[in-house]
Design an enzyme around this catalytic site. Structure first.
Site, PDB file in Angstrom:
ATOM      1  CG  PHE A 112      36.527 -15.676   6.936  1.00  0.00           C
ATOM      2  CD1 PHE A 112      36.490 -14.609   7.823  1.00  0.00           C
ATOM      3  CD2 PHE A 112      36.333 -15.418   5.589  1.00  0.00           C
ATOM      4  CE1 PHE A 112      36.274 -13.310   7.372  1.00  0.00           C
ATOM      5  CE2 PHE A 112      36.108 -14.122   5.130  1.00  0.00           C
ATOM      6  CZ  PHE A 112      36.083 -13.077   6.028  1.00  0.00           C
ATOM      7  CB  CYS A 123      26.548 -12.760   4.330  1.00  0.00           C
ATOM      8  SG  CYS A 123      25.450 -13.344   5.614  1.00  0.00           S
ATOM      9  CD  GLU A 148      40.421 -22.565   3.970  1.00  0.00           C
ATOM     10  OE1 GLU A 148      39.320 -23.006   4.334  1.00  0.00           O
ATOM     11  OE2 GLU A 148      40.582 -21.962   2.888  1.00  0.00           O
ATOM     12  CD  GLU A 169      30.103 -10.553  -0.495  1.00  0.00           C
ATOM     13  OE1 GLU A 169      30.706 -11.484  -1.065  1.00  0.00           O
ATOM     14  OE2 GLU A 169      29.318 -10.744   0.453  1.00  0.00           O
TER      15      GLU A 169
HETATM   16  P1  NAD Z   1      34.848 -19.012   0.569  1.00  0.00           P
HETATM   17  O1  NAD Z   1      33.856 -19.310  -0.496  1.00  0.00           O
HETATM   18  O2  NAD Z   1      36.206 -18.612   0.170  1.00  0.00           O
HETATM   19  O3  NAD Z   1      35.036 -20.292   1.523  1.00  0.00           O
HETATM   20  C1  NAD Z   1      33.928 -20.941   2.103  1.00  0.00           C
HETATM   21  C2  NAD Z   1      34.271 -22.420   2.325  1.00  0.00           C
HETATM   22  O4  NAD Z   1      34.472 -23.052   1.058  1.00  0.00           O
HETATM   23  C3  NAD Z   1      35.531 -22.643   3.142  1.00  0.00           C
HETATM   24  O5  NAD Z   1      35.312 -23.734   4.012  1.00  0.00           O
HETATM   25  C4  NAD Z   1      36.576 -22.985   2.083  1.00  0.00           C
HETATM   26  O6  NAD Z   1      37.587 -23.833   2.560  1.00  0.00           O
HETATM   27  C5  NAD Z   1      35.752 -23.697   1.027  1.00  0.00           C
HETATM   28  N1  NAD Z   1      36.307 -23.533  -0.326  1.00  0.00           N
HETATM   29  C6  NAD Z   1      37.080 -22.518  -0.783  1.00  0.00           C
HETATM   30  N2  NAD Z   1      37.369 -22.696  -2.096  1.00  0.00           N
HETATM   31  C7  NAD Z   1      36.772 -23.853  -2.458  1.00  0.00           C
HETATM   32  C8  NAD Z   1      36.687 -24.567  -3.704  1.00  0.00           C
HETATM   33  N3  NAD Z   1      37.283 -24.120  -4.801  1.00  0.00           N
HETATM   34  N4  NAD Z   1      35.985 -25.707  -3.719  1.00  0.00           N
HETATM   35  C9  NAD Z   1      35.376 -26.164  -2.619  1.00  0.00           C
HETATM   36  N5  NAD Z   1      35.408 -25.525  -1.416  1.00  0.00           N
HETATM   37  C10 NAD Z   1      36.096 -24.393  -1.343  1.00  0.00           C
HETATM   38  O7  NAD Z   1      34.161 -17.907   1.512  1.00  0.00           O
HETATM   39  P2  NAD Z   1      34.799 -17.098   2.730  1.00  0.00           P
HETATM   40  O8  NAD Z   1      35.770 -16.104   2.212  1.00  0.00           O
HETATM   41  O9  NAD Z   1      35.232 -18.036   3.808  1.00  0.00           O
HETATM   42  O10 NAD Z   1      33.498 -16.337   3.291  1.00  0.00           O
HETATM   43  C11 NAD Z   1      33.079 -15.075   2.823  1.00  0.00           C
HETATM   44  C12 NAD Z   1      31.943 -15.208   1.850  1.00  0.00           C
HETATM   45  O11 NAD Z   1      30.868 -15.908   2.450  1.00  0.00           O
HETATM   46  C13 NAD Z   1      31.352 -13.864   1.426  1.00  0.00           C
HETATM   47  O12 NAD Z   1      31.104 -13.890   0.042  1.00  0.00           O
HETATM   48  C14 NAD Z   1      30.035 -13.787   2.190  1.00  0.00           C
HETATM   49  O13 NAD Z   1      29.025 -12.997   1.615  1.00  0.00           O
HETATM   50  C15 NAD Z   1      29.640 -15.207   2.215  1.00  0.00           C
HETATM   51  N6  NAD Z   1      28.688 -15.470   3.274  1.00  0.00           N
HETATM   52  C16 NAD Z   1      27.395 -15.641   2.915  1.00  0.00           C
HETATM   53  C17 NAD Z   1      26.443 -15.863   3.887  1.00  0.00           C
HETATM   54  C18 NAD Z   1      25.000 -16.036   3.513  1.00  0.00           C
HETATM   55  O14 NAD Z   1      24.237 -16.449   4.366  1.00  0.00           O
HETATM   56  N7  NAD Z   1      24.601 -15.757   2.292  1.00  0.00           N
HETATM   57  C19 NAD Z   1      26.817 -15.909   5.232  1.00  0.00           C
HETATM   58  C20 NAD Z   1      28.168 -15.738   5.556  1.00  0.00           C
HETATM   59  C21 NAD Z   1      29.095 -15.523   4.555  1.00  0.00           C
END
Ligand code: NAD
Length: 496
Positions: free
Chosen positions: A149, A281, A176, A381
């Site tokens: 997101f 991130c 989503e 985090e």
């Molecule tokens: P999230 O892992 O909750 O969701 C990411 C994506 O995965 C979404 O599209 C979601 O619908 C999907 N998803 C969620 N649960 C799932 C499951 N059980 N199985 C398959 N897909 C699933 O992450 P978020 O809350 O949207 O984003 C924040 C996180 O992203 C933080 O931990 C942040 O550090 C990380 N992030 C990392 C980077 C990087 O480059 N390392 C960059 C941006 C964000």
């Protein structure tokens, strides 16, 4: 209520699914749209459309693919403000920060415009007498991207432009929580002239993602998000014999040497820690003060305490709300744990609420000091506007602390000493290092190179590594005879 469409075979279509997720304005939690969880058949159609489009797209001239990216870049620039406004409304980001989110994505499209040079292979003439060897870079087929997101413009744009410019087709599953921005990005891609099926979008959560991860026609998976989901995606995709690159969580340290320029340090740490409500991130969530630099902590806390959260269109606002009530509750409970475990809370934003918008997911800027490695606020985090301050006697101690941390996304050092900076950049076990630069996100001609628990895979996002990730190398060894074959049968493996 507005329902976000799917994009299948060049058409924006309403999903047949009855399972809908609310998309909210995080400033007051009012519902602004609904996003469907695509049916199994719809995900199947999206993959089939991408597979069909690949049969023609892979043969489209490389300069023509680059021209599509040029038209796309022009449209993104033309609609920069409008995309940022959509992005602000569904994420709560301030308008300027939202523009930055879009801009860092446009920069990747500019890299994709350069695809002919990036696809150049290698040649050696006369590897044996009359024999030449050369390599071509060829696309894989259908690639998939699953995005978080927190950067709904930049992160989808890390993925599909380079994959498609390299000759692949793509299925995107955006977050989503903020699907309106990626939908607008896709509309402009179609307007730029993208043929049907090149980019498809399906919405949903774990079930829809798992369908992509296990489908035999998906050749590579790019993911950005949290650690547990990243690990699940990496394991499932590779278990199904796909390439995977999974960017995950982070805990980024900034090391402050006593010889650093104090004003520069304080100004940089304010934005790097609580900017975007800490939902980056690459946010600096731990500041490690070496020696006498610790004397600056009270002044830093005072400056951070003055940052005012606010609405996206409030020019005075330092940052906006957190993405969801759940995210807010998580951050508040971590702040409470920090206090209970003995850290000193110099600035406490737990009670902050924006007048007139009390229902929003607001958390004020928060600063802890006397934080130790055993505390939950150090280990987790937080992904909120919370800075943990720690102290180290010497640079060596700071380096050891950062290297013990399981994450390795980004780090920075502030110093006036070239020797200290050189030692830090060489010894630190983190993939992206800033020297007097707080958030060292590389531009797209480099790659985004997180390490350790911040990344699962080997080839990183954008730059030359992404082109390698989205392609195969084909190596051709050829001989054209001028005369008759000079030898009898060659019974060895050597070329002659
Ligand atoms: P999230 O892992 O909750 O969701 C990411 C994506 O995965 C979404 O599209 C979601 O619908 C999907 N998803 C969620 N649960 C799932 C499951 N059980 N199985 C398959 N897909 C699933 O992450 P978020 O809350 O949207 O984003 C924040 C996180 O992203 C933080 O931990 C942040 O550090 C990380 N992030 C990392 C980077 C990087 O480059 N390392 C960059 C941006 C964000």
């Amino acid at each position: 209520m507005k329902q976000i469409p799917l994009l299948i075979n060049g058409e924006f279509v309403a999903s047949q699914s009855s399972q809908l997720i609310d998309v909210t304005n995080p400033a007051n939690n009012s519902v602004i749209a609904q996003v469907p969880c695509a049916t199994e058949h719809e995900v199947q159609q999206a993959i089939a459309s991408a597979k069909e489009a690949f049969t023609t797209w892979r043969n489209v001239a490389v300069p023509e693919r680059a021209r599509l990216m040029m038209r796309y870049q022009a449209l993104l620039k033309q609609h920069h403000d409008e995309i940022a406004e959509i992005l602000s409304q569904e994420t709560g980001k301030t308008f300027d920060d939202a523009k930055g989110d879009v801009w860092r994505g446009i920069e990747v499209v500019e890299q994709a415009m350069n695809i002919p040079a990036l696809l150049m292979g290698e040649t050696v003439e006369n590897v044996a007498r009359g024999i030449d060897t050369y390599s071509y870079i060829q696309p894989l087929g259908v690639c998939a991207g699953i995005t978080p997101f927190n950067f709904p413009a930049m992160i989808p744009l890390w993925m599909f432009p380079l994959a498609i410019a390299a000759g692949n087709t793509f299925v995107l599953k955006p977050s989503e929580q903020d699907p309106m921005t990626p939908t607008r990005l896709a509309e402009l891609f179609i307007e730029a002239g993208a043929p049907k099926g090149l980019l498809n979008i399906v919405h949903g959560g774990a079930r829809e993602v798992d369908q992509l991860l296990t489908h035999p026609d998906i050749k590579a998976v790019s993911f950005v998000g949290s650690v547990p989901v990243g690990q699940h995606i990496y394991k499932t995709a590779t278990d199904h014999m796909k390439r995977a690159q999974c960017f995950a969580g982070a805990k980024n340290h900034s090391v402050i040497m006593p010889d650093a320029n104090k004003a520069q340090v304080l100004n940089n740490l304010v934005g790097a820690s609580v900017g975007a409500a800490g939902q980056r991130c690459m946010a600096i969530s731990v500041a490690v003060f070496v020696g006498k630099a610790k004397e600056w902590i009270p002044e830093l806390a005072e400056m951070i305490g003055k940052v005012k959260p606010g609405l996206w269109n409030d020019k005075e606002a330092g940052y906006g709300p957190l993405i969801s009530p759940r995210a807010k509750q998580r951050v508040l409970s971590l702040i409470e744990q920090g206090k209970a475990e003995g850290a000193t809370c110099l600035v406490d934003g737990s009670d902050f609420s924006l007048a007139g918008h009390e229902e929003g997911n607001w958390v004020g800027p928060t600063v802890f000091t006397n934080v130790t490695e055993e505390m939950t606020i150090y280990k987790e985090e937080i992904f909120g506007p919370v800075l943990c301050c720690m102290e180290a006697d010497e640079l060596e101690d700071a380096i050891a602390l950062v290297n013990r941390n399981p994450f390795g996304n980004g780090t920075s050092i502030f110093t006036a000493s070239g020797a200290a900076a050189r030692k830090y950049q060489h010894e630190i076990e983190v993939g992206q290092v800033g020297i007097n630069v707080p958030i060292p996100v590389p531009l797209p001609f480099f790659s985004f190179t997180g390490w350790k628990n911040s990344f699962y895979g080997d080839l990183h996002a954008y730059g030359k590594q992404a082109v390698r990730f989205y392609t195969e190398t084909k190596t051709v060894t050829s001989r054209w005879f001028e005369d008759d074959i000079p030898h009898g049968p060659n019974m060895t493996i050597s070329l002659r």
